[in-house]
Write a protein that holds these residues in place. Structure first.
Motif, PDB file in Angstrom:
ATOM      1  N   LYS A  29      -5.278  37.972 108.883  1.00  0.00           N
ATOM      2  CA  LYS A  29      -4.456  37.903 107.666  1.00  0.00           C
ATOM      3  C   LYS A  29      -3.835  39.253 107.313  1.00  0.00           C
ATOM      4  O   LYS A  29      -2.948  39.318 106.468  1.00  0.00           O
ATOM      5  CB  LYS A  29      -5.313  37.402 106.489  1.00  0.00           C
ATOM      6  N   ARG A  30      -4.326  40.318 107.961  1.00  0.00           N
ATOM      7  CA  ARG A  30      -3.785  41.654 107.702  1.00  0.00           C
ATOM      8  C   ARG A  30      -2.476  41.820 108.477  1.00  0.00           C
ATOM      9  O   ARG A  30      -2.439  42.404 109.559  1.00  0.00           O
ATOM     10  CB  ARG A  30      -4.811  42.722 108.079  1.00  0.00           C
ATOM     11  N   LYS A  31      -1.421  41.305 107.871  1.00  0.00           N
ATOM     12  CA  LYS A  31      -0.138  41.213 108.562  1.00  0.00           C
ATOM     13  C   LYS A  31       0.857  42.296 108.167  1.00  0.00           C
ATOM     14  O   LYS A  31       1.793  42.582 108.905  1.00  0.00           O
ATOM     15  CB  LYS A  31       0.493  39.841 108.282  1.00  0.00           C
ATOM     16  N   VAL A  32       0.697  42.862 106.988  1.00  0.00           N
ATOM     17  CA  VAL A  32       1.647  43.873 106.515  1.00  0.00           C
ATOM     18  C   VAL A  32       0.867  45.135 106.162  1.00  0.00           C
ATOM     19  O   VAL A  32      -0.034  45.108 105.325  1.00  0.00           O
ATOM     20  CB  VAL A  32       2.449  43.367 105.304  1.00  0.00           C
ATOM     21  N   ILE A  33       1.248  46.242 106.817  1.00  0.00           N
ATOM     22  CA  ILE A  33       0.501  47.487 106.698  1.00  0.00           C
ATOM     23  C   ILE A  33       1.414  48.556 106.081  1.00  0.00           C
ATOM     24  O   ILE A  33       2.542  48.755 106.531  1.00  0.00           O
ATOM     25  CB  ILE A  33       0.033  47.981 108.088  1.00  0.00           C
ATOM     26  N   VAL A  34       0.906  49.236 105.059  1.00  0.00           N
ATOM     27  CA  VAL A  34       1.624  50.352 104.429  1.00  0.00           C
ATOM     28  C   VAL A  34       0.821  51.620 104.690  1.00  0.00           C
ATOM     29  O   VAL A  34      -0.400  51.628 104.508  1.00  0.00           O
ATOM     30  CB  VAL A  34       1.798  50.131 102.915  1.00  0.00           C
ATOM     31  N   VAL A  35       1.504  52.685 105.132  1.00  0.00           N
ATOM     32  CA  VAL A  35       0.770  53.891 105.519  1.00  0.00           C
ATOM     33  C   VAL A  35       1.241  55.133 104.767  1.00  0.00           C
ATOM     34  O   VAL A  35       2.397  55.250 104.361  1.00  0.00           O
ATOM     35  CB  VAL A  35       0.886  54.158 107.041  1.00  0.00           C
TER      36      VAL A  35
END
Length: 451
Positions: A29-35
């Motif tokens: 479910k971790r589909k969108v990552i912000v860094v």
């Protein structure tokens, strides 16, 4: 769908990039990552954003910046090499940094913002490329492509409402999306950054726009503590907080979360979980709109130094229409923002961050107040610290103030100022900075240690 944000310590080097890749892989479910930009690798290290700011300052002064430029490039070069990525990734990062340097050199109004954003942008390119190397379908998504539209306030951008509808369209994409935090674009296409620590804001905006089921914020602590662990040894960990409690705590000195970061999530009722990159299986701290009532009427004690108290007194002030407005207007004219303004019948205090009223501006402000408002007394007291008790149940609980006052008495600490927050979830006390630790330790004992 979950939106996941990784802070600077979580992306500091190749080892950390591998860790967060494992975290992403552990939950589909971790589909969108912000860094964020790469943070410190060791205690004496320098954050990439600080290097970029120094680089920009040297460019502005037309001084040699070659050495610090190479420091920035080396950070990303080591990551690219250690992760076994193609050199084209580093070439892209170099090109972006050099283009930003050109903007700073040309004195474009968003030049520094463009350069500061290169840290987050570089991380996003590295992580996306590494995910692809590991066999995942992944794409780097620039905030302009994502639809993050912001106001034109360099270093302090605010998100525009139309961003959320544009962001929702990302749900149609099936691959893992990696978005650099900290910046967006004006409707005219100009890059502008949020305030420092703004990657938390980006993560919250993206979570709200995508209507995520959860916004996970990975940092370097297992959970939020009820008090600064540098002041109280091994304090109680908090497993659950409300948005309002966390907002008050982060504003008043809690460094886990940027104090503006929760607003988009709060408005869209997106639950937030703070977790540790180095212990991803830990429970973490959930931040929710409401939580079950319990006996923990005070959930946290936040504290911070670096304040001053501007105190004015005038007989029958309460009958003088517009006095408060005129006082604050003087501060506005001098571009001074204030934090709190408790008042009485004949007196008023204005709590200001110390850096907002430097010594070279103090005389001018004092003169204007005396001359225009004809006050009987004016005093500026520096070296102040603020301590805030926070908890949703405080306004319904008898005896909180008296219990706090007793803790101050037991610590032999004088209360310089007291203010009940209008949100009804906080109570603030002003003390001398050198008495902060003693006061906080006594308050912790009173509210959190079982007798």
């Amino acid at each position: 769908m979950k939106v996941v944000k990784f802070g600077g310590s979580s992306v500091a080097d190749a080892t950390q990039i591998k860790k967060i890749t494992n975290i992403i892989e552990a939950d589909k479910k971790r589909k969108v990552i912000v860094v964020s930009a790469p943070g410190k690798r060791f205690p004496d290290d320098t954050k990439t954003t600080d290097l970029l700011i120094r680089l920009g300052e040297l460019v502005q002064k037309q001084e040699s910046y070659t050495a610090i430029y190479h420091q920035v490039i080396e950070r990303f070069s080591l990551m690219v090499e250690d992760l076994g990525l193609q050199k084209v990734v580093l070439s892209q990062i170099k090109s972006t940094i050099e283009e930003a340097i050109s903007k700073v050199s040309a004195r474009e109004d968003n030049g520094m913002d463009t350069l500061k954003a290169c840290g987050e942008d570089g991380t996003a390119h590295v992580l996306s490329a590494y995910l692809q190397n590991q066999g995942h379908a992944s794409s780097y998504v620039n905030p302009k492509q994502a639809g993050i539209l912001v106001s034109e306030q360099p270093g302090g951008a605010l998100v525009l409402n139309e961003s959320f509808e544009k962001l929702y369209q990302l749900r149609e994409r099936e691959e893992i999306l990696v978005i650099p935090g900290f910046f967006g674009y004006t409707p005219e296409g100009k890059l502008v950054t949020f305030s420092r620590g703004g990657s938390d804001i980006s993560g919250s905006i993206v979570a709200a726009g995508l209507k995520a089921e959860l916004y996970e914020n990975f940092t370097d602590v297992d959970s939020v503590f009820c008090v600064n662990p540098a002041i109280v040894h091994q304090p109680k960990q908090l497993t659950s907080l409300t948005y309002r409690e966390m907002r008050e705590l982060s504003y008043a000195g809690f460094s886990v979360f940027h104090d503006e970061a929760l607003i988009p999530a709060f408005k869209n009722k997106i639950p937030v979980c703070i977790k540790n990159t180095n212990n991803p299986d830990g429970k973490g701290t959930m931040i929710v709109s409401e939580r079950a009532e319990g006996n923990d009427h005070v959930v946290g004690i936040a504290s911070d130094t670096g304040f001053l108290n501007l105190y004015v007194s005038k007989y029958l002030m309460n009958r003088e229409i517009g006095f408060g407005r005129k006082l604050l207007q003087i501060l506005e004219d001098e571009e001074i923002s204030f934090e709190h303004a408790p008042s009485g019948i004949d007196d008023m205090s204005v709590i200001i961050r110390d850096h907002q009223l430097p010594k070279d501006k103090e005389a001018m402000v004092v003169d204007r107040i005396k001359r225009e408002l004809k006050v009987d007394m004016l005093d500026i007291e520096r070296n102040m610290a603020m301590i805030m008790l926070v908890g949703e149940g405080m306004n319904q609980t008898v005896g909180i103030a008296s219990k706090a006052a007793a803790a101050f008495r037991d610590a032999n600490v004088n209360i310089e100022m007291i203010n009940q927050g209008s949100s009804e979830v906080s109570m603030m006390f002003g003390v001398k900075s050198d008495q902060l630790s003693t006061a906080v330790q006594s308050l912790y004992k009173a509210f959190f240690e079982v007798s």
